[in-house]
Design a protein around this motif. Sequence first.
Motif, PDB file in Angstrom:
ATOM      1  N   GLN A   1     -22.088  10.473  11.478  1.00 49.37           N
ATOM      2  CA  GLN A   1     -22.656   9.993  12.736  1.00 49.37           C
ATOM      3  C   GLN A   1     -22.472   8.483  12.897  1.00 49.37           C
ATOM      4  N   LEU A   2     -22.740   7.722  11.835  1.00 46.40           N
ATOM      5  CA  LEU A   2     -22.605   6.270  11.914  1.00 46.40           C
ATOM      6  C   LEU A   2     -21.162   5.855  12.193  1.00 46.40           C
TER       7      LEU A   2
ATOM      8  N   GLY B   1     -16.444   5.132  18.117  1.00 50.71           N
ATOM      9  CA  GLY B   1     -16.555   5.492  19.525  1.00 50.71           C
ATOM     10  C   GLY B   1     -16.747   4.297  20.443  1.00 50.71           C
ATOM     11  N   LYS B   2     -17.127   3.163  19.897  1.00 47.46           N
ATOM     12  CA  LYS B   2     -17.342   1.968  20.711  1.00 47.46           C
ATOM     13  C   LYS B   2     -16.052   1.226  21.045  1.00 47.46           C
ATOM     14  N   TYR B   3     -14.950   1.653  20.456  1.00 46.81           N
ATOM     15  CA  TYR B   3     -13.680   0.983  20.728  1.00 46.81           C
ATOM     16  C   TYR B   3     -13.229   1.245  22.145  1.00 46.81           C
TER      17      TYR B   3
END
Length: 110
Positions: free
Chosen positions: A93-94, A100-102
């Motif tokens: 998850q981390l 996923g923030k890219y």
Amino acid sequence: MGATKTEEFTLADITIAKYAKALGHPARIAILRILLERTSCICGDIVEELPLSQSTVSQHLKELKEAGLIKGDIEGKKVCYCIDAQAWKEAQQLLQVMFGKYKPCDTSCC
């Protein structure tokens, strides 16, 4: 990084770094792959599958266990290792959140 500087980072950053360090050696990745293929594994079985000595495998198992990615139960004179499901899910998850923030750069900046 000195221990006195860890308070400067988020708990998520510290945890991701802990998992990344544990994943930072190809032998540990190979050990995790072996454990993922089985529900559990005795240390001797892992040694038989890798081109490493017993002591080297034990050191890598220790690193993975300290990071929390695996668990080990003593069965007589042997230790049976398996993936720690809770830590595995947390790491997944981390890392998914971080990756996923890219967002691709809309200019030719790099």
